[in-house]
Write a protein that holds these residues in place. Structure first.
Motif, PDB file in Angstrom:
ATOM      1  N   PRO A  33     -61.152  35.734-109.062  1.00 29.50           N
ATOM      2  CA  PRO A  33     -61.596  34.299-108.723  1.00 29.50           C
ATOM      3  C   PRO A  33     -60.946  33.938-107.206  1.00 29.50           C
ATOM      4  O   PRO A  33     -61.394  32.956-106.721  1.00 29.50           O
ATOM      5  N   ASN A  34     -59.806  34.389-107.294  1.00 30.35           N
ATOM      6  CA  ASN A  34     -59.028  33.957-105.916  1.00 30.35           C
ATOM      7  C   ASN A  34     -59.588  34.484-104.387  1.00 30.35           C
ATOM      8  O   ASN A  34     -58.996  34.289-103.325  1.00 30.35           O
ATOM      9  N   ALA A  35     -60.651  35.644-104.741  1.00 29.53           N
ATOM     10  CA  ALA A  35     -60.911  36.365-103.373  1.00 29.53           C
ATOM     11  C   ALA A  35     -61.846  35.335-102.563  1.00 29.53           C
ATOM     12  O   ALA A  35     -62.746  34.537-103.171  1.00 29.53           O
ATOM     13  N   PRO A  36     -61.798  35.422-101.240  1.00 29.68           N
ATOM     14  CA  PRO A  36     -62.662  34.313-100.675  1.00 29.68           C
ATOM     15  C   PRO A  36     -64.271  34.932-100.491  1.00 29.68           C
ATOM     16  O   PRO A  36     -64.387  35.888-100.676  1.00 29.68           O
ATOM     17  N   GLN A  37     -65.004  33.966-100.490  1.00 26.30           N
ATOM     18  CA  GLN A  37     -66.636  34.123-100.650  1.00 26.30           C
ATOM     19  C   GLN A  37     -67.414  34.074 -99.457  1.00 26.30           C
ATOM     20  O   GLN A  37     -68.312  34.033 -99.235  1.00 26.30           O
ATOM     21  N   ASN A  38     -66.684  33.354 -98.253  1.00 27.28           N
ATOM     22  CA  ASN A  38     -67.177  32.949 -96.996  1.00 27.28           C
ATOM     23  C   ASN A  38     -66.605  33.861 -95.820  1.00 27.28           C
ATOM     24  O   ASN A  38     -66.423  32.961 -94.742  1.00 27.28           O
ATOM     25  N   VAL A  39     -66.360  35.059 -96.081  1.00 29.41           N
ATOM     26  CA  VAL A  39     -65.730  35.765 -94.824  1.00 29.41           C
ATOM     27  C   VAL A  39     -66.949  36.147 -94.097  1.00 29.41           C
ATOM     28  O   VAL A  39     -67.988  36.607 -94.314  1.00 29.41           O
ATOM     29  N   VAL A  40     -66.552  36.249 -92.671  1.00 26.16           N
ATOM     30  CA  VAL A  40     -67.881  36.352 -91.513  1.00 26.16           C
ATOM     31  C   VAL A  40     -66.975  37.433 -90.509  1.00 26.16           C
ATOM     32  O   VAL A  40     -65.788  37.277 -90.353  1.00 26.16           O
ATOM     33  N   ARG A  41     -67.772  38.313 -90.064  1.00 26.14           N
ATOM     34  CA  ARG A  41     -67.400  39.277 -89.354  1.00 26.14           C
ATOM     35  C   ARG A  41     -68.437  39.463 -88.179  1.00 26.14           C
ATOM     36  O   ARG A  41     -69.479  39.286 -88.221  1.00 26.14           O
ATOM     37  N   TYR A  42     -67.808  39.586 -86.856  1.00 25.78           N
ATOM     38  CA  TYR A  42     -68.784  39.864 -85.680  1.00 25.78           C
ATOM     39  C   TYR A  42     -69.467  41.255 -85.634  1.00 25.78           C
ATOM     40  O   TYR A  42     -68.932  42.110 -85.799  1.00 25.78           O
TER      41      TYR A  42
END
Length: 660
Positions: free
Chosen positions: A84-93
């Motif tokens: 539940p603490n893992a980020p859900q909106n990570v972006v990479r180039y």
């Protein structure tokens, strides 16, 4: 998972009825056992003889009081593997798509405790060694411990089962047996030679050499008729005989020079032959240019590169014309020949009285070079002749151009087997030059028409400046001429009264026009109006238009594909296009020279995947295409792809059919 919340009550059984003595004994025993159990379970009991009472649970003060229905209620808890603490909106180039994209798979592992210990498994090799070493230390210590006694007595402790025991399985394949392959060549034949050299033998050799030189002098002197010429040419013969020995070393010295240069530029030579840019796999359809050698001559620093041309027979040799387009900077010019085998110094150097504006190497007789000069002269150089003067020159001809010669092109030999070429000049004339004996014979083919904006009384004074010329690859009589006013005229050598077609190509000077080497109806043009345009000769408007945001000085088709071309601009960039891959933008836009340096000319090598570009500082830079810029269709298994000019024509025709 369902977890019922229930609370139970523990009761003890009543003792049976016995007599008084038995009751007291039993009470003492039970009381002792009960106290011990109560201490272990953390329960509190009554004092004295109240041992017969039931046990009571110790209740925490903050425990909730629940009813029987609440105790019997089942509460469902669903356990998931996600954090539940893992980020859900990570972006990479994304380098492939050139934008930021969200990451779909996020690492859900959560580490609550991690400790690097130094425990060793008892049954491992290291554990057995440590235990054996500890046993040796204990045996020599002198203190008899119970475990030592048991070991000495041969009594081993019983192994306790360990739920963490595991098995390791591994397999190994057999390696191929090495084989030695040895081959031996036959030794070269040998012969023993011995000789003695004394002073008389050395003297005789020098006498024979002097006699040979005297005979050569007499032979040359006997050919002279005038005594006045005799004196001047005697000096020349003496100088030539003195240089005979040096000239014999020239070829060996040239080979040594090339070997030294290839050792110095070994990394560049390796890149030229073998380097392939692996990062192209992550660029999609884009590509790059790898800089190789830079060719420069110290005495030509003040001149600009005005012409480039590859030799058709020797694919490593190319010619460079040096001069200036500026009227205020006119002076002498140079014609240089470089080879990829020796980038440090030119192979041939010819100085000209006026700046070189254009040149062309004969397709079959690769030692003949036609040159156009700024003063209106055309000249022909022969690389086989050991002289720096042209073998033909139009300086004394009555048909000499009155302005700078902008383009020259060799033609097939005429019916009398005479070599000939055609030139276009800033005086508006298109002239054919024929090499007859020791002179150039001119023939006017056509004159460029004057634009309508010029008054009638000035049309004879102000000519239309021709800037570029190119002949059709299949129809050798058809040619295109670009002008200073942005027009392109299509003409024929057999129809000299007027041009066959006119194209309103550019708003400013047309710097280059070239026919496609494969498709018979397609040609390309570029100009100072920032535009590169591709034309179908059957249409009045261009089929493709590309804006490069600065003046375009030259454009060239690739010799291996009908859809690949490259252009150079005044901001120092090279633009490479492939219409078969992308019809809207370049696959590569790369700056290849320093700031404030203008690129003026570009040429493709006829065999190797490299180009050469010339700038306004007299330098020529060679560049290698990355794999994405010379892509070919992938071959399917068991199926050979069709190759040849027909495939290239069909590829271009498919593009044109969608636009017609």
């Amino acid at each position: 998972m369902s977890v019922p919340h229930k609370v139970g009550i523990v009761k003890s059984k009543q003792a049976p009825n016995v007599n008084t003595h038995q009751k007291a004994a039993v009470a003492k025993g039970v009381k002792a056992i009960g106290k011990k159990k109560d201490e272990e379970e953390g329960l509190d009991t009554a004092e004295g003889e109240e041992w017969m009472q039931g046990k009571t649970l110790v209740k925490p003060p903050d425990q909730l009081d629940l009813t029987e229905a609440e105790l019997n209620e089942e509460i469902t808890r669903v356990l998931k593997a996600s954090n539940p603490n893992a980020p859900q909106n990570v972006v990479r180039y994304s380098f492939k798509e050139g934008c930021y994209k969200p990451i779909v798979f996020v690492d859900q592992m959560a580490i609550h405790f991690e400790l690097e210990g130094n425990l060793v498994h008892k049954e491992s090799d290291e554990g057995r060694r440590l235990m054996a070493k500890q046993a040796e230390v204990d045996d020599g210590g002198g203190d008899e411990r119970p475990d030592n006694v048991s070991i000495k007595a041969g009594k081993r402790e019983q192994k306790l089962t360990n739920q963490f025991n595991f098995n390791e399985r591994a397999s190994q394949t057999l390696n191929n047996a090495p084989r030695d392959i040895i081959c031996q060549t036959e030794p070269p034949p040998r012969a023993n030679f011995s000789a003695t050299a004394n002073q008389w033998e050395i003297y005789d050799f020098y006498v024979e050499e002097l006699q040979r030189r005297e005979k050569s002098k007499e032979k040359h002197e006997g050919q002279f008729l005038n005594k006045e010429e005799d004196k001047s040419k005697k000096k020349i013969i003496q100088a030539e005989t003195q240089n005979d020995d040096i000239s014999q070393l020239a070829k060996a010295v040239k080979i040594i020079e090339r070997m030294v240069n290839q050792n110095i530029f070994d990394d560049v030579a390796q890149d030229f032959m073998y380097f392939e840019d692996a990062s192209d796999e992550f660029r999609g359809e884009k590509g790059t240019l790898l800089p190789l050698w830079t060719f420069q001559y110290d005495k030509a620093k003040s001149l600009s590169v005005t012409a480039l041309c590859w030799n058709h027979k020797y694919n490593d040799l190319f010619a460079v014309g040096l001069g200036s387009h500026e009227f205020t900077q006119q002076g002498g010019g140079m014609l240089l020949f470089y080879t990829l085998k020796n980038p440090s110094y030119p192979e041939f150097i010819f100085n000209t009285a006026s700046g070189v504006m254009c040149l062309d190497i004969h397709e079959h007789l690769s030692y003949l070079v036609a040159v156009g000069l700024y003063d209106g002269c055309v000249a022909v150089y022969n690389l086989k002749k050991k002289t720096d003067q042209p073998i033909y020159n139009s300086r004394a001809s009555s048909g000499k151009h009155t302005s700078a010669v902008m383009q020259v092109k060799w033609q097939k030999d005429d019916l009398d087997s005479n070599h000939n070429f055609i030139s276009v000049s800033a005086d508006g004339r298109v002239v054919s030059w024929t090499l007859v004996k020791h002179e150039l014979v001119f023939t006017d083919i056509i004159k460029l028409p004057v634009i309508d904006a010029i008054p009638d009384d000035l049309k004879d004074v102000i000519p239309t400046v021709g800037t570029s010329l190119d002949f059709h690859k299949q129809k050798e009589y058809s040619f295109l001429v670009g002008t200073e006013h942005g027009k392109i005229h299509k003409g024929s050598k057999y129809y000299s009264s007027k041009f066959l077609e006119k194209y309103d190509a550019h708003f400013m000077n047309v710097t280059r026009v070239r026919w496609n080497p494969f498709h018979p109806d397609v040609f390309i043009s570029c100009g100072w109006d920032w535009m590169v345009k591709i034309w179908d000769q059957t249409m009045k408007s261009p089929v493709f238009t590309f804006e490069l945001k600065t003046s375009v000085t030259d454009v060239a088709w690739a010799p291996y594909s009908s859809t690949v071309f490259a252009a150079v601009t005044t901001d120092g960039k090279v633009h490479v296009f492939d219409l078969n891959i992308n019809k809207y933008e370049a696959l590569c836009q790369q700056k290849v020279v320093s700031k404030k340096t203008k690129l003026l000319h570009i040429e493709f090598n006829p065999v190797h995947p490299i180009i050469i570009v010339g700038d306004d500082r007299g330098h020529v830079t060679s560049l290698k295409f990355s794999p994405n810029l010379r892509k070919k269709p992938k071959e399917k298994k068991g199926q050979d792809l069709p190759k040849g000019p027909e495939v290239e024509i069909a590829k271009m025709e498919q593009l044109l059919s969608s636009l017609r």
